[in-house]
Design an enzyme around this catalytic site. Sequence first.
Site, PDB file in Angstrom:
ATOM      1  CD  GLU A 146      -1.803  -1.708  -0.215  1.00  0.00           C
ATOM      2  OE1 GLU A 146      -0.767  -2.310  -0.548  1.00  0.00           O
ATOM      3  OE2 GLU A 146      -1.855  -0.464  -0.074  1.00  0.00           O
ATOM      4  CD  GLU A 243       3.726   0.021  -2.244  1.00  0.00           C
ATOM      5  OE1 GLU A 243       3.265   1.151  -2.015  1.00  0.00           O
ATOM      6  OE2 GLU A 243       3.143  -1.034  -1.932  1.00  0.00           O
TER       7      GLU A 243
END
Length: 264
Positions: A146, A243
């Site tokens: 990521e 998130e």
Amino acid sequence: MIRLAANLSMLFQEHDFLDRFSAAAEAGFRGVEYLFPYAYAPEALAGALREAKLEQVLFNLPPGDWAAGERGLASLPGREAEFRESVSEALRYADTLNCPRIHAMAGLVPEGADRETLAAHQDTYLENLRFAAREAAKAGRDLLIEPINHRDMPRYFLSRQDQAMAAIEAVGADNLRLQFDLYHCQIMEGDLIRHLEQQFHHIGHVQIAGVPERHEPDIGEVNYPSILARLEALGYRGWVGCEYRPAGNTRDGLAWGRVHGLTP
């Protein structure tokens, strides 16, 4: 329909961690993710998942010494043995939790790193990803990477989408996938829909948060209804991890997700 997963490291902090599972289920979530499971026995987490009828969708490999500021091991020269141990530990948890994907954080580069240092990080990163992808494949799991923005995490080794795509191509493992965090991408590069379209076939997981404050997705500069509609039209059938840091009480801020099945 888009499937939303609650990030229990950020959402429902009104509750003790193991109580967040049932709180997420009561709010309409059917999947959960979090940063790290290692403070709890995997059997305790599995029990919380079963009781709440939730699916574990993602967590991170051990990141090194988080309290001391470490943010992953994958690109750190000289820490290869520790990284390999972290892969083994993550896969042990993934087996018990029936979690299909794990994320390897890249780690930080030194302040003022020169080209030689950056090259050493790159070589270490690719070799570690090759190892981790092989081990994950044996266990039937996907390995994710990521890009993370430099405002929230200065000196993070992996910060741009093209850098991640180059690593995925260089490693060449079918189970090495992109964790596409729209919040980080917006801060570093923008042009979110085009990035989604170009990288879609490599995406293994998606995460969202409002920009710039990382609050609810309906707060800030990103048009998430449009982006999620495009993601669905592209054929995405995975999870979208929430998130973000709630601006107030988690449950009070979930009205944005009602169209996706949440029930605040």
